[in-house]
Design a protein around this motif. Structure first.
Motif, PDB file in Angstrom:
ATOM      1  N   LYS A   1       0.834  -1.212   0.000  1.00 30.45           N
ATOM      2  CA  LYS A   1       0.000   0.000   0.000  1.00 30.45           C
ATOM      3  C   LYS A   1       0.862   1.252   0.000  1.00 30.45           C
ATOM      4  CE  LYS A   1      -3.870  -2.367   2.187  1.00 30.45           C
ATOM      5  NZ  LYS A   1      -4.650  -2.570   3.402  1.00 30.45           N
ATOM      6  N   LYS A   2       1.982   1.194   0.715  1.00 29.48           N
ATOM      7  CA  LYS A   2       2.894   2.350   0.685  1.00 29.48           C
ATOM      8  C   LYS A   2       3.404   2.599  -0.725  1.00 29.48           C
ATOM      9  CE  LYS A   2       4.743   2.166   5.424  1.00 29.48           C
ATOM     10  NZ  LYS A   2       5.970   2.033   6.220  1.00 29.48           N
ATOM     11  N   LYS A   3       3.802   1.516  -1.399  1.00 33.64           N
ATOM     12  CA  LYS A   3       4.298   1.664  -2.764  1.00 33.64           C
ATOM     13  C   LYS A   3       3.215   2.187  -3.687  1.00 33.64           C
ATOM     14  CE  LYS A   3       7.855  -1.930  -2.536  1.00 33.64           C
ATOM     15  NZ  LYS A   3       8.308  -3.237  -3.089  1.00 33.64           N
ATOM     16  N   SER A   4       1.978   1.718  -3.503  1.00 37.28           N
ATOM     17  CA  SER A   4       0.875   2.195  -4.336  1.00 37.28           C
ATOM     18  C   SER A   4       0.648   3.682  -4.139  1.00 37.28           C
ATOM     19  CB  SER A   4      -0.407   1.425  -4.003  1.00 37.28           C
ATOM     20  OG  SER A   4      -0.263   0.054  -4.298  1.00 37.28           O
ATOM     21  N   LEU A   5       0.745   4.143  -2.856  1.00 34.35           N
ATOM     22  CA  LEU A   5       0.562   5.576  -2.583  1.00 34.35           C
ATOM     23  C   LEU A   5       1.713   6.395  -3.155  1.00 34.35           C
ATOM     24  CD1 LEU A   5      -0.820   5.364   1.063  1.00 34.35           C
ATOM     25  CD2 LEU A   5      -2.072   6.140  -0.949  1.00 34.35           C
ATOM     26  N   GLU A   6       2.956   5.846  -3.047  1.00 29.58           N
ATOM     27  CA  GLU A   6       4.103   6.564  -3.619  1.00 29.58           C
ATOM     28  C   GLU A   6       3.975   6.680  -5.135  1.00 29.58           C
ATOM     29  OE1 GLU A   6       7.554   4.479  -2.378  1.00 29.58           O
ATOM     30  OE2 GLU A   6       7.355   5.032  -0.256  1.00 29.58           O
ATOM     31  N   LYS A   7       3.464   5.610  -5.779  1.00 32.95           N
ATOM     32  CA  LYS A   7       3.281   5.638  -7.223  1.00 32.95           C
ATOM     33  C   LYS A   7       2.251   6.692  -7.613  1.00 32.95           C
ATOM     34  CE  LYS A   7       2.292   2.582 -11.120  1.00 32.95           C
ATOM     35  NZ  LYS A   7       1.934   1.199 -11.510  1.00 32.95           N
ATOM     36  N   LYS A   8       1.140   6.793  -6.855  1.00 34.12           N
ATOM     37  CA  LYS A   8       0.139   7.813  -7.134  1.00 34.12           C
ATOM     38  C   LYS A   8       0.723   9.204  -6.972  1.00 34.12           C
ATOM     39  CE  LYS A   8      -4.076   5.226  -5.993  1.00 34.12           C
ATOM     40  NZ  LYS A   8      -4.851   5.615  -7.186  1.00 34.12           N
ATOM     41  N   LEU A   9       1.577   9.353  -5.924  1.00 41.46           N
ATOM     42  CA  LEU A   9       2.207  10.658  -5.689  1.00 41.46           C
ATOM     43  C   LEU A   9       3.144  11.008  -6.838  1.00 41.46           C
ATOM     44  CD1 LEU A   9       2.734  13.075  -3.806  1.00 41.46           C
ATOM     45  CD2 LEU A   9       4.496  11.705  -2.676  1.00 41.46           C
TER      46      LEU A   9
ATOM     47  N   ASN B   1       2.926   9.907  -9.916  1.00 43.60           N
ATOM     48  CA  ASN B   1       2.148  10.139 -11.145  1.00 43.60           C
ATOM     49  C   ASN B   1       1.187  11.301 -11.009  1.00 43.60           C
ATOM     50  OD1 ASN B   1       3.374   7.955 -12.415  1.00 43.60           O
ATOM     51  ND2 ASN B   1       1.801   6.500 -11.662  1.00 43.60           N
ATOM     52  N   ASP B   2       1.275  12.000  -9.880  1.00 42.32           N
ATOM     53  CA  ASP B   2       0.419  13.164  -9.642  1.00 42.32           C
ATOM     54  C   ASP B   2      -1.068  12.781  -9.720  1.00 42.32           C
ATOM     55  OD1 ASP B   2      -0.028  15.759  -8.947  1.00 42.32           O
ATOM     56  OD2 ASP B   2      -0.032  16.517 -11.009  1.00 42.32           O
ATOM     57  N   GLU B   3      -1.429  11.612  -9.119  1.00 45.46           N
ATOM     58  CA  GLU B   3      -2.812  11.172  -9.061  1.00 45.46           C
ATOM     59  C   GLU B   3      -3.382  11.464  -7.688  1.00 45.46           C
ATOM     60  OE1 GLU B   3      -2.787   7.051  -9.968  1.00 45.46           O
ATOM     61  OE2 GLU B   3      -2.017   7.290 -12.020  1.00 45.46           O
ATOM     62  N   GLU B   4      -4.667  11.134  -7.488  1.00 44.08           N
ATOM     63  CA  GLU B   4      -5.277  11.318  -6.173  1.00 44.08           C
ATOM     64  C   GLU B   4      -4.489  10.517  -5.155  1.00 44.08           C
ATOM     65  OE1 GLU B   4      -9.316  10.089  -6.829  1.00 44.08           O
ATOM     66  OE2 GLU B   4      -9.981  12.172  -6.938  1.00 44.08           O
ATOM     67  N   ASN B   5      -4.171  11.182  -4.041  1.00 49.44           N
ATOM     68  CA  ASN B   5      -3.235  10.602  -3.081  1.00 49.44           C
ATOM     69  C   ASN B   5      -3.970   9.773  -2.025  1.00 49.44           C
ATOM     70  OD1 ASN B   5      -0.750  10.066  -1.942  1.00 49.44           O
ATOM     71  ND2 ASN B   5      -0.826  11.855  -0.590  1.00 49.44           N
ATOM     72  N   PHE B   6      -4.724   8.746  -2.507  1.00 51.50           N
ATOM     73  CA  PHE B   6      -5.382   7.868  -1.535  1.00 51.50           C
ATOM     74  C   PHE B   6      -5.701   6.550  -2.213  1.00 51.50           C
ATOM     75  CE2 PHE B   6      -8.871   9.912  -3.700  1.00 51.50           C
ATOM     76  CZ  PHE B   6      -9.782   8.889  -3.877  1.00 51.50           C
ATOM     77  N   LEU B   7      -5.992   5.531  -1.363  1.00 52.74           N
ATOM     78  CA  LEU B   7      -6.428   4.211  -1.814  1.00 52.74           C
ATOM     79  C   LEU B   7      -7.830   3.955  -1.292  1.00 52.74           C
ATOM     80  CD1 LEU B   7      -3.240   2.071  -1.105  1.00 52.74           C
ATOM     81  CD2 LEU B   7      -3.980   2.992  -3.299  1.00 52.74           C
ATOM     82  N   TYR B   8      -8.614   3.171  -2.068  1.00 60.10           N
ATOM     83  CA  TYR B   8      -9.993   2.864  -1.672  1.00 60.10           C
ATOM     84  C   TYR B   8     -10.161   1.355  -1.596  1.00 60.10           C
ATOM     85  CZ  TYR B   8     -15.045   2.238  -2.026  1.00 60.10           C
ATOM     86  OH  TYR B   8     -16.330   1.854  -1.817  1.00 60.10           O
ATOM     87  N   GLN B   9     -10.747   0.898  -0.503  1.00 62.22           N
ATOM     88  CA  GLN B   9     -11.063  -0.515  -0.329  1.00 62.22           C
ATOM     89  C   GLN B   9     -12.539  -0.646   0.061  1.00 62.22           C
ATOM     90  OE1 GLN B   9      -7.668  -1.180   2.581  1.00 62.22           O
ATOM     91  NE2 GLN B   9      -7.643  -3.139   1.493  1.00 62.22           N
ATOM     92  N   ASP B  10     -13.217  -1.579  -0.597  1.00 64.22           N
ATOM     93  CA  ASP B  10     -14.613  -1.823  -0.204  1.00 64.22           C
ATOM     94  C   ASP B  10     -14.786  -3.299   0.131  1.00 64.22           C
ATOM     95  OD1 ASP B  10     -14.368  -2.947  -2.653  1.00 64.22           O
ATOM     96  OD2 ASP B  10     -16.128  -2.014  -3.568  1.00 64.22           O
ATOM     97  N   ASN B  11     -16.031  -3.639   0.511  1.00 64.04           N
ATOM     98  CA  ASN B  11     -16.368  -5.026   0.875  1.00 64.04           C
ATOM     99  C   ASN B  11     -15.508  -5.546   2.023  1.00 64.04           C
ATOM    100  OD1 ASN B  11     -18.339  -5.163  -1.147  1.00 64.04           O
ATOM    101  ND2 ASN B  11     -16.793  -5.743  -2.675  1.00 64.04           N
ATOM    102  N   LEU B  12     -15.169  -4.654   2.944  1.00 66.63           N
ATOM    103  CA  LEU B  12     -14.497  -5.103   4.161  1.00 66.63           C
ATOM    104  C   LEU B  12     -15.530  -5.721   5.092  1.00 66.63           C
ATOM    105  CD1 LEU B  12     -12.095  -2.084   4.791  1.00 66.63           C
ATOM    106  CD2 LEU B  12     -11.552  -4.282   3.747  1.00 66.63           C
ATOM    107  N   PRO B  13     -15.085  -6.474   6.106  1.00 63.85           N
ATOM    108  CA  PRO B  13     -16.057  -7.074   7.041  1.00 63.85           C
ATOM    109  C   PRO B  13     -16.976  -6.029   7.653  1.00 63.85           C
ATOM    110  CG  PRO B  13     -13.884  -8.022   7.370  1.00 63.85           C
ATOM    111  CD  PRO B  13     -13.684  -6.887   6.426  1.00 63.85           C
ATOM    112  N   ASN B  14     -18.164  -6.488   8.024  1.00 61.63           N
ATOM    113  CA  ASN B  14     -19.161  -5.639   8.696  1.00 61.63           C
ATOM    114  C   ASN B  14     -19.598  -4.475   7.811  1.00 61.63           C
ATOM    115  OD1 ASN B  14     -18.949  -7.261  11.048  1.00 61.63           O
ATOM    116  ND2 ASN B  14     -17.131  -6.104  11.668  1.00 61.63           N
TER     117      ASN B  14
END
Length: 668
Positions: A123-131, A133-146
């Motif tokens: 996840k750190k690498k994914s955020l660094e890659k977004k940074l 590439n000048d993309e939105e600086n966040f990750l989204y996860q859905d379908n987590l428990p509860n």
């Protein structure tokens, strides 16, 4: 009703599937949009509060961070917020209980363990890659428990205004999507209920429409078909104001029903008129009857002319009988030379009558050309012509009867009425006592009792090399029995030409003939069999006659068996209902093999008495047949006659004795 139920079930299922499919697609798109809106909403929260949290984290102001996090978690669907430093170490967090809404940040082992896998190296690498590439600086996860979704963003800080930003921590926001799920579930329940209601209403409306426009017509067609099978020709009312295929089907069905009714009526008329023609015993009566019968069948005056070559009746010239029968001027019979019989005169149509014995033309029926005079269609004209051809045999039989009577009158002027009838009866049966017919050898014997009785037999060659055998016995004695035999013979000469005639149909038609002939006090037993060398079968039916016997070779040994079929005597006073008419005479089939022998006999053979009053019996007949099984049909016949006469001598016959011996011998 069964067809209606099937159609409605299919419509209900199909409509339900289609509507639920569209509803499912709509719900899916709605859920997708709601989740997107929830994500956008929490992205906005993340964007608004990220600078403050980043500043507090840089200053390591834990109190400021907690206050900011409290504002976030109190006013939206966020239920957990984590703050990690750049080394993925948990700095602080807030947790909101979904049931009580209570907010806490107490550290415990379960919380610490839960946070270990939130900020991973990937996840750190994914955020660094977004940074990078000048993309939105966040990750989204859905379908987590509860029913939880998660936003992970990195917190950046510049040490100087122109310095590159560096990651000082991570902001993790968990928010609940249970409100979306609950809304979707409620919507699904409502949509399913609404869809079911709408589907039932649509299918019910379509069902009423189908019932009115299609099903009712089909039910009427079904009932009308059943009525036709019972001899009832009731037309189906046509629906007014509609122009569709069902209306055309009903219209065509009514046309077909009318044609069937007309054809049956024509066949009935032909049979009735054939009986009338066969029952005439003078040329004048025959000419009148032919004219009346043809006019009745054609429903027009056909100007019928009837010419007979009277040389067959011991006259030298050909005599013509018009409807008037006599010339109006002279009152004498009209004459036509035999040479004038070739071709059709202008405006006329001729039909030749062949002599049953010689095959030569013995009479001419001449009528007006109904296509030219009455403008009949080709089909209507052929229908009338076919009826005339069907009556030709009856005319020929009537002429035979007349010729025979005339011959006998010339020879024996003083013969009694009873003797005349007996001689007529004898003349109704084939003369020769042996014949070969295709693949069949046939030997026969007829011996009349002193008093004229009613035994009769005949054979007919059918299409496809088939052979029809008939043997009957009229109850009682005397002229009435012999004349009834003549009527039956005349009718059989006509009906055997019907296409695909069956033994069951023959007995059914003869039952009506016998019932409606004479004084109605006579009945007749009869056995009918069709021997088919191509299909290797014997088709047979029985009208209360003695069961015939067959000889078959099984494992190099001859065995006897009976041809058993049930049926009432012909003419028995029991008028069947339409439902019973097809069940009176049973029709059965057995295999026909090369070398098989069939013996058909009347009751006069097995019921004859000796001087001790004992019957000849079927058992004694079987013994003779089995003993002579390998001999020719003539030898079998002669042995039966020999044994019969030795047994009954010197008694006189009390009943006619008739029997046939037929062997199937395939010609190579």
């Amino acid at each position: 009703m069964r067809l209606t139920a099937k159609i409605l079930s299919w419509l209900l299922g199909s409509t339900l599937v289609v509507m639920l499919s569209f509803a499912s697609l709509a719900i899916y798109m709605l859920e997708k949009n709601l989740r997107a809106e929830a994500l956008n909403s929490h992205k906005l929260i993340y964007t608004l509060f990220l600078p403050s949290v980043t500043r507090y984290l840089w200053e390591f102001d834990i109190t400021g961070i907690k206050e900011t996090l409290s504002n976030i978690i109190e006013n939206n669907y966020a239920n957990k917020i984590y703050i990690f430093d750049a080394d993925s170490t948990l700095v602080t967090f807030l947790y909101k209980d979904p049931k009580t809404g209570k907010i806490s940040n107490s550290n415990n082992a379960s919380i610490i363990k839960e946070t270990e896998n939130i900020i991973t190296l990937d996840k750190k690498k994914s955020l660094e890659k977004k940074l990078y590439n000048d993309e939105e600086n966040f990750l989204y996860q859905d379908n987590l428990p509860n029913e939880t979704s998660r936003i992970i963003g990195s917190m950046l800080h510049r040490k100087r205004a122109n310095a590159e930003p560096s990651v000082i921590g991570y902001f993790v926001l968990d928010y609940s999507t249970s409100n979306i799920s609950n809304a979707i579930k409620a919507m699904i329940r409502n949509v399913v209920f609404l869809t079911l209601c709408i589907t039932v209403m649509i299918v019910f409306a379509i069902g009423l429409l189908l019932r009115k426009t299609l099903i009712n017509s089909i039910l009427k067609l079904s009932q009308a078909s059943l009525n036709i099978s019972r001899g009832k020709f009731i037309k189906i009312p046509e629906r007014h104001g509609s122009r569709d295929e069902m209306k055309d089907l009903v219209k065509n069905f009514n046309i077909m029903s009318s044609q069937i009714e007309e054809n049956q009526e024509n066949l009935k008329n032909i049979a009735e008129e054939g009986i009338k023609i066969s029952s005439t015993f003078s040329i004048e009566d025959l000419a009148k009857q032919i004219s009346e019968s043809l006019s009745k069948i054609a429903k027009r005056n056909l100007n019928t002319e009837f010419y007979v070559i009277n040389s067959l009746l011991h006259f030298a010239s050909a005599e013509g009988f018009h409807e008037i029968l006599k010339s109006e001027e002279t009152g004498e019979n009209l004459f036509l030379a035999p040479d004038d019989f070739e071709g059709d005169p202008t405006g006329k149509k001729r039909f030749s009558i062949s002599d049953n014995g010689t095959g030569e033309v013995c009479a001419i029926i001449q009528i007006s050309d109904i296509r030219q005079i009455y403008q009949f269609s080709y089909t209507a004209a052929e229908s009338v012509y076919s009826a005339i051809r069907a009556l030709q045999i009856s005319v020929s039989n009537a002429l035979d009867n007349m010729r025979f009577v005339k011959e006998q009158k010339e020879q024996q002027r003083l013969i009694s009425e009873q003797e005349t009838a007996r001689l007529v009866q004898n003349n109704l049966m084939p003369k020769s006592d042996f014949r070969t017919i295709g693949d069949f050898e046939l030997a026969n014997h007829f011996e009349a009792a002193d008093e004229c009785a009613g035994d009769w037999w005949n054979y007919y060659k059918l299409t496809n090399d088939r052979l029809l055998l008939l043997l009957g016995d009229v109850t009682g004695h005397g002229t009435a029995s012999a004349l009834l035999t003549a009527v039956v013979k005349g009718y059989c000469d006509s009906i055997h030409t019907q296409p695909d005639i069956t033994t069951k149909a023959i007995l059914s038609q003869l039952d009506s003939v016998v019932r409606n002939s004479g004084d109605g006090n006579k009945v007749m037993t009869m056995f009918a069999a069709v021997l088919d060398p191509i299909n290797k079968t014997i088709e047979f039916s029985n009208a209360a006659h003695n069961f015939p016997i067959t000889i078959k070779k099984k494992q190099e040994k001859n065995s006897l068996s009976k041809l058993i079929a049930q049926g009432k005597p012909l003419g028995f006073d029991m008028t069947p209902t339409p439902e019973q008419s097809s069940q009176i005479y049973e029709q059965r089939n057995v295999t026909l093999e090369n070398g098989d022998v069939l013996i058909i006999f009347s009751d006069g053979l097995i019921e004859a008495l000796n001087t001790s009053g004992e019957e000849f019996s079927e058992r004694r007949l079987k013994t003779i047949i089995l003993k002579m099984a390998e001999n020719s049909v003539t030898e079998i016949k002669n042995e039966i006659i020999k044994e019969f006469r030795e047994y009954t001598f010197p008694n006189k016959l009390m009943d006619d004795v008739t029997f046939l011996v037929c062997r199937y011998k395939k010609i190579s």
